[in-house]
Design an enzyme around this catalytic site. Sequence first.
Site, PDB file in Angstrom:
ATOM      1  N   ASP A 199      40.974 -34.239 -48.904  1.00 17.01           N
ATOM      2  CA  ASP A 199      40.311 -33.142 -48.548  1.00 17.01           C
ATOM      3  C   ASP A 199      38.724 -33.478 -48.402  1.00 17.01           C
ATOM      4  OD1 ASP A 199      39.645 -30.532 -47.575  1.00 17.01           O
ATOM      5  OD2 ASP A 199      39.587 -29.545 -49.640  1.00 17.01           O
TER       6      ASP A 199
ATOM      7  N   HIS B  74      37.047 -36.624 -39.767  1.00 16.93           N
ATOM      8  CA  HIS B  74      38.357 -37.129 -39.912  1.00 16.93           C
ATOM      9  C   HIS B  74      38.469 -38.242 -39.217  1.00 16.93           C
ATOM     10  CE1 HIS B  74      39.289 -32.922 -40.202  1.00 16.93           C
ATOM     11  NE2 HIS B  74      38.973 -32.470 -39.357  1.00 16.93           N
TER      12      HIS B  74
ATOM     13  N   LEU C 170      56.324 -50.070 -49.964  1.00 19.55           N
ATOM     14  CA  LEU C 170      55.657 -48.895 -49.937  1.00 19.55           C
ATOM     15  C   LEU C 170      56.003 -47.976 -49.060  1.00 19.55           C
ATOM     16  CD1 LEU C 170      53.171 -47.341 -51.371  1.00 19.55           C
ATOM     17  CD2 LEU C 170      52.115 -47.800 -49.240  1.00 19.55           C
TER      18      LEU C 170
HETATM   19  C1  IPE Z   1      44.550 -28.857 -47.703  1.00 17.97           C
HETATM   20  O1  IPE Z   1      43.261 -28.993 -47.078  1.00 17.97           O
HETATM   21  C2  IPE Z   1      45.452 -29.627 -46.548  1.00 17.97           C
HETATM   22  C3  IPE Z   1      45.197 -31.000 -46.224  1.00 17.97           C
HETATM   23  C4  IPE Z   1      44.516 -31.818 -47.159  1.00 17.97           C
HETATM   24  C5  IPE Z   1      45.956 -31.422 -44.900  1.00 17.97           C
HETATM   25  P1  IPE Z   1      42.482 -27.510 -46.651  1.00 17.97           P
HETATM   26  O2  IPE Z   1      41.224 -27.745 -46.631  1.00 17.97           O
HETATM   27  O3  IPE Z   1      43.464 -27.377 -45.423  1.00 17.97           O
HETATM   28  O4  IPE Z   1      42.818 -26.682 -47.692  1.00 17.97           O
HETATM   29  P2  IPE Z   1      42.235 -25.182 -48.135  1.00 17.97           P
HETATM   30  O5  IPE Z   1      41.958 -24.368 -46.829  1.00 17.97           O
HETATM   31  O6  IPE Z   1      40.661 -25.706 -48.666  1.00 17.97           O
HETATM   32  O7  IPE Z   1      42.891 -24.566 -49.327  1.00 17.97           O
HETATM   33  C1  IPE Z   2      41.060 -32.280 -44.745  1.00 20.50           C
HETATM   34  O1  IPE Z   2      39.569 -32.205 -44.728  1.00 20.50           O
HETATM   35  C2  IPE Z   2      41.519 -32.715 -43.593  1.00 20.50           C
HETATM   36  C3  IPE Z   2      42.514 -31.665 -43.149  1.00 20.50           C
HETATM   37  C4  IPE Z   2      42.629 -30.676 -43.823  1.00 20.50           C
HETATM   38  C5  IPE Z   2      43.048 -31.977 -41.785  1.00 20.50           C
HETATM   39  P1  IPE Z   2      39.093 -30.965 -44.133  1.00 20.50           P
HETATM   40  O2  IPE Z   2      38.883 -30.718 -42.766  1.00 20.50           O
HETATM   41  O3  IPE Z   2      39.674 -29.715 -44.805  1.00 20.50           O
HETATM   42  O4  IPE Z   2      37.392 -30.915 -44.761  1.00 20.50           O
HETATM   43  P2  IPE Z   2      36.641 -29.685 -45.340  1.00 20.50           P
HETATM   44  O5  IPE Z   2      37.474 -29.027 -46.332  1.00 20.50           O
HETATM   45  O6  IPE Z   2      36.311 -28.816 -44.277  1.00 20.50           O
HETATM   46  O7  IPE Z   2      35.394 -30.403 -46.065  1.00 20.50           O
HETATM   47 MG    MG Z   3      39.386 -28.876 -46.783  1.00 18.03          MG
END
Ligand code: IPE
Ligand code: IPE
Ligand code: MG
Length: 239
Positions: free
Chosen positions: A19, A36, A130
């Site tokens: 995240d 990303h 792995l």
């Molecule tokens: C969780 O992250 C899903 C992934 C890392 C793919 P999100 O950013 O979607 O989760 P929330 O919305 O903070 O709970």
């Molecule tokens: C995690 O990063 C990747 C996915 C959920 C695809 P985020 O896109 O959720 O990044 P934040 O939480 O907005 O910083």
């Molecule tokens: Mg996120």
Amino acid sequence: MAKEKSVTAIPQHVAIIMDGNGRWAKKHHLPRLSGHEAGRKSVKRVVQAAIDHGVRYLTLYAFSVENWQRPREEVQGLMGLLRGVIREELSEMSKEGIRLRTIGRRQDLPEAVREELESAIEKTKGHTKLDLILALSYGSRVEITEAMQGMAREVKAGKLDPDQIREETVAEHLYTHGIPDPDLLIRTSGEMRISNFMLWQISYAEIVVTPVLWPDFGEEDFAKALADYAARDRRFGGI
Ligand code: IPE
Ligand code: IPE
Ligand code: MG
């Protein structure tokens, strides 16, 4: 049900909620997709670190069922990125002895991504160094719901006796059948929540939450999480 105590300091299975890509991009005044893209480099570093430390299974939460609600542009960007990664990393995965697997609703993914994935899964299926498990269009509640549907169908067909349903029976109907439960769950970017990830499987996982944003997460952060894990006393309800 009694669980065997972990006998080694190295977790056999590490699962990561990757995240913070969006926040990283914002911090650097870049579009979310650049976050990303930067996160992709972290995936490479962490896969290598997992191999170096002797981790056997690595599950990465890459896209949740809830993430389909994001703006179309971001979803499309992520799908394109995913397809590129699979295609470009296939030879490296083969060289490193990585077996690619997925958990989640693969049928939800665009056809081009699905084809790329299925081809890589087939080509790497004999590798044993792995298991790299990508959680894609993954949601734990939908996984459990589908498992229940599967068991109900078997009961209806007379193939499953309700009184014989054990914890193992449920586990066998999840996307993760045949994969041991995560020993260590890492979440980056400081959020103290599970976000619908492996609810059944993380019952006794050790949890490490780090404030580091996923694109900044590297080998040292991974090693630190493993050190935290090694210092934990896993009691599994015992004393
Ligand atoms: C969780 O992250 C899903 C992934 C890392 C793919 P999100 O950013 O979607 O989760 P929330 O919305 O903070 O709970
Ligand atoms: C995690 O990063 C990747 C996915 C959920 C695809 P985020 O896109 O959720 O990044 P934040 O939480 O907005 O910083
Ligand atoms: Mg996120």
